[in-house]
Design a protein around this motif. Structure first.
Motif, PDB file in Angstrom:
ATOM      1  N   TRP A 261      -1.703 119.202 -14.017  1.00  0.00           N
ATOM      2  CA  TRP A 261      -2.365 119.676 -15.238  1.00  0.00           C
ATOM      3  C   TRP A 261      -3.864 119.322 -15.198  1.00  0.00           C
ATOM      4  O   TRP A 261      -4.721 120.176 -15.437  1.00  0.00           O
ATOM      5  CB  TRP A 261      -1.696 119.058 -16.483  1.00  0.00           C
ATOM      6  CG  TRP A 261      -2.468 119.342 -17.729  1.00  0.00           C
ATOM      7  CD1 TRP A 261      -2.386 120.461 -18.508  1.00  0.00           C
ATOM      8  CD2 TRP A 261      -3.492 118.517 -18.306  1.00  0.00           C
ATOM      9  NE1 TRP A 261      -3.294 120.386 -19.540  1.00  0.00           N
ATOM     10  CE2 TRP A 261      -3.984 119.209 -19.441  1.00  0.00           C
ATOM     11  CE3 TRP A 261      -4.035 117.277 -17.990  1.00  0.00           C
ATOM     12  CZ2 TRP A 261      -4.995 118.692 -20.254  1.00  0.00           C
ATOM     13  CZ3 TRP A 261      -5.054 116.752 -18.790  1.00  0.00           C
ATOM     14  CH2 TRP A 261      -5.521 117.462 -19.911  1.00  0.00           C
ATOM     15  N   TRP A 265      -7.275 121.942 -14.959  1.00  0.00           N
ATOM     16  CA  TRP A 265      -8.375 121.955 -15.929  1.00  0.00           C
ATOM     17  C   TRP A 265      -9.693 121.596 -15.248  1.00  0.00           C
ATOM     18  O   TRP A 265     -10.734 122.194 -15.518  1.00  0.00           O
ATOM     19  CB  TRP A 265      -8.091 121.004 -17.092  1.00  0.00           C
ATOM     20  CG  TRP A 265      -7.456 121.705 -18.266  1.00  0.00           C
ATOM     21  CD1 TRP A 265      -6.155 121.613 -18.665  1.00  0.00           C
ATOM     22  CD2 TRP A 265      -8.095 122.623 -19.172  1.00  0.00           C
ATOM     23  NE1 TRP A 265      -5.938 122.414 -19.766  1.00  0.00           N
ATOM     24  CE2 TRP A 265      -7.113 123.044 -20.102  1.00  0.00           C
ATOM     25  CE3 TRP A 265      -9.380 123.134 -19.291  1.00  0.00           C
ATOM     26  CZ2 TRP A 265      -7.381 123.947 -21.138  1.00  0.00           C
ATOM     27  CZ3 TRP A 265      -9.653 124.038 -20.320  1.00  0.00           C
ATOM     28  CH2 TRP A 265      -8.667 124.432 -21.216  1.00  0.00           C
ATOM     29  N   ARG A 282      -2.387 127.017 -26.601  1.00  0.00           N
ATOM     30  CA  ARG A 282      -2.062 125.786 -25.878  1.00  0.00           C
ATOM     31  C   ARG A 282      -1.244 124.828 -26.765  1.00  0.00           C
ATOM     32  O   ARG A 282      -1.303 124.893 -27.990  1.00  0.00           O
ATOM     33  CB  ARG A 282      -3.351 125.092 -25.422  1.00  0.00           C
ATOM     34  CG  ARG A 282      -4.249 125.959 -24.540  1.00  0.00           C
ATOM     35  CD  ARG A 282      -3.576 126.394 -23.264  1.00  0.00           C
ATOM     36  NE  ARG A 282      -3.140 125.257 -22.484  1.00  0.00           N
ATOM     37  CZ  ARG A 282      -2.216 125.311 -21.498  1.00  0.00           C
ATOM     38  NH1 ARG A 282      -1.621 126.465 -21.213  1.00  0.00           N
ATOM     39  NH2 ARG A 282      -1.880 124.235 -20.843  1.00  0.00           N
ATOM     40  N   GLU A 286      -1.909 118.791 -25.986  1.00  0.00           N
ATOM     41  CA  GLU A 286      -2.682 118.868 -24.731  1.00  0.00           C
ATOM     42  C   GLU A 286      -3.896 117.932 -24.838  1.00  0.00           C
ATOM     43  O   GLU A 286      -4.752 118.109 -25.707  1.00  0.00           O
ATOM     44  CB  GLU A 286      -3.144 120.306 -24.490  1.00  0.00           C
ATOM     45  CG  GLU A 286      -3.912 120.443 -23.192  1.00  0.00           C
ATOM     46  CD  GLU A 286      -3.973 121.896 -22.714  1.00  0.00           C
ATOM     47  OE1 GLU A 286      -4.428 122.749 -23.487  1.00  0.00           O
ATOM     48  OE2 GLU A 286      -3.559 122.162 -21.565  1.00  0.00           O
ATOM     49  N   LEU A 288      -6.846 117.441 -23.677  1.00  0.00           N
ATOM     50  CA  LEU A 288      -8.086 117.887 -23.029  1.00  0.00           C
ATOM     51  C   LEU A 288      -9.308 116.997 -23.305  1.00  0.00           C
ATOM     52  O   LEU A 288     -10.045 116.668 -22.368  1.00  0.00           O
ATOM     53  CB  LEU A 288      -8.355 119.347 -23.424  1.00  0.00           C
ATOM     54  CG  LEU A 288      -9.550 120.017 -22.777  1.00  0.00           C
ATOM     55  CD1 LEU A 288      -9.453 119.996 -21.262  1.00  0.00           C
ATOM     56  CD2 LEU A 288      -9.668 121.466 -23.280  1.00  0.00           C
TER      57      LEU A 288
END
Ligand SMILES: CC(C)(COP(=O)(O)OP(=O)(O)OC[C@H]1O[C@@H](n2cnc3c(N)ncnc32)[C@H](O)[C@@H]1OP(=O)(O)O)[C@@H](O)C(=O)NCCC(=O)NCCS
Length: 414
Positions: A261, A265, A282, A286, A288
């Motif tokens: 993952w 990204w 999403r 997540e 991020l």
């Protein structure tokens, strides 16, 4: 045959029919018209046509003229605990503007739900154009998703790609992505199996028009692939102070491991000349921002309802998922469209059974669907007056039994 309520009732009737091959294009044109789109041109239809499978599209007719349509794709859905149940993915719902608000959709829904029950679908789900439409038919919001916007030049990723990410062109890219997707979904609760037509309409058709790229990740040379990113870049201004930045859209990103993952990204964040990255649909969890040196470079631009879930066979659905340890609870479920589901169910970590007992919590089937995958607690639903509490202690018991460790998510738009 169903009489139309109101003044026209004696003038016209409409009936619901299973459509055949000769009627699919007309149904598609009708549906697109309800969304204010023109008919699909031949170039598009050649990709769409295969997604009309025999027996799965209904039309509502008045005087032999089609005025409404619904469709369902064959699928499967993962539920908490990892079981996978038969799932009907409902789509292409529309009623012609001159026939709305006269019960046409209700008649289509009644017929469609009955056909799901007869063919053994345990659940159905859809994406709703408007949130006022589907609750009455027993659909509740069971997963949500979020949309990201990243200012790539500000993002300053904290780490580097640890494995190997490579671009795979053309059909080979789709094949690798598809194989990985089929391994990973259904997996997490709420994820579903995609049907062949999903890939034709969402990937093949768009890839032909829009220059998709597929990036595939593996831990290193020779190791099996463990994730993919499908994306598209729309060139804009390439400078650093841009009104119209070059934008990379994350279209589909699935990974078997956290390492995969992060690498996918990081790959997206490293594509040159891109000013902005957007990602639709999403999962809520997540992480991020934690990947970035400047977490404020990424922004959640929307958080919306994703899966509208319908428990078609309530005892089978309740029996398919697992429950946490705890004292049992008796739920009284009401279902106006599939009345065979209306009953009291005793839910415990050891299983679920239909019981003659008085219910401790009473709720409509759409409310049960909202709680089923674990996205919302019974307490929240009680606070917002979506269910009736007969026995006060039952709320905490239901919350404990239905609690999940991972937020449900679907990740496939249809
Ligand atoms: C949404 C749509 C299919 C509804 O069809 P319809 O035949 O008008 O629905 P019905 O007449 O069977 O409506 C049943 C009930 O739902 C209500 N309802 C239906 N659509 C509604 C909407 N968009 N907003 C609010 N209420 C709605 C009706 O008022 C009616 O309520 P009542 O039973 O209290 O009288 C139709 O309006 C349409 O095609 N819209 C545009 C395309 C679209 O949004 N499709 C859905 C894609 S997910």
């Amino acid at each position: 045959m169903l009489a139309i309520p109101g003044e026209d009732a004696t003038v016209t009737d409409h009936d619901i029919r299973v459509l055949d091959d000769s009627q699919y294009r007309a149904a598609h044109t009708l549906f697109r018209g309800t969304l204010h789109h023109p008919p699909a041109p031949d170039e598009m239809w050649k990709f769409v046509r295969g997604s009309y499978e025999p027996g799965r599209t209904l039309g509502a007719f008045v005087d032999d003229e089609m005025v409404g349509t619904v469709q369902a794709f064959p699928s499967r859905m993962a539920v908490p605990g990892g079981a996978v149940v038969p799932h009907a993915a409902v789509s292409r719902v529309g009623v012609r503007a001159d026939w709305t608000r006269r019960g046409v959709l209700s008649a289509l829904q009644r017929a469609q739900l009955r056909s799901f029950a007869e063919s053994g679908d345990v659940v159905a789900s859809l994406r709703a154009s408007e949130s006022a439409i589907y609750g009455r038919y027993g659909y509740g919001t069971a997963t949500r998703y979020r949309f990201w916007k990243v200012d790539r030049r500000r993002a300053a990723p904290r780490s580097r790609i640890a494995g190997r990410v490579r671009l795979v062109d053309g059909e080979a890219g789709e094949q690798v992505a598809r194989a990985l997707f089929e391994e990973l979904s259904p997996g997490r609760a709420g994820t579903i199996a995609r049907w062949p037509g999903w890939w034709d309409v969402n990937i093949r058709r768009r890839a032909a028009e829009e220059n998709f790229k597929v990036a595939v990740r593996s831990p290193g040379a020779g190791a099996p692939d463990d994730g993919y990113l499908m994306y598209k870049v729309t060139p804009g201004a390439h400078g650093s102070s841009e009104d119209k930045p070059t934008t990379l859209e994350v279209l589909d990103l699935w990974a078997r491991t956290p390492e995969a993952w992060a690498d996918l990204w990081l790959f997206a964040l490293g594509v040159d000349l891109v000013g902005r990255i957007t990602a639709l649909g999403r999962p809520l969890d997540e992480p991020l921002p934690w990947l970035l040196g400047d977490p404020r470079a990424c922004e959640v631009t929307a958080e919306e309802d994703e899966t509208w879930l319908r428990l078609v066979d309530v005892p089978a659905a309740l029996g398919a998922r697992t429950y946490r340890e705890g004292a049992p609870v008796v739920l009284g479920v009401r279902d106006a469209y599939l009345p065979e589901n209306t009953a009291s169910y005793r839910v415990s970590a050891d299983g679920v059974s239909r019981v003659p007992d008085a219910p401790e919590l009473v709720l409509d089937v759409d409310v049960l669907a909202a709680a089923y995958l674990g996205d919302v607690s019974f307490s929240t639903l009680a606070t917002t007056r979506r269910l009736d509490v007969v026995e006060a202690g039952a709320l905490a018991r239901a919350d404990a039994l239905f609690a999940v460790t991972e937020i449900p998510w679907c990740g496939s738009y249809f």
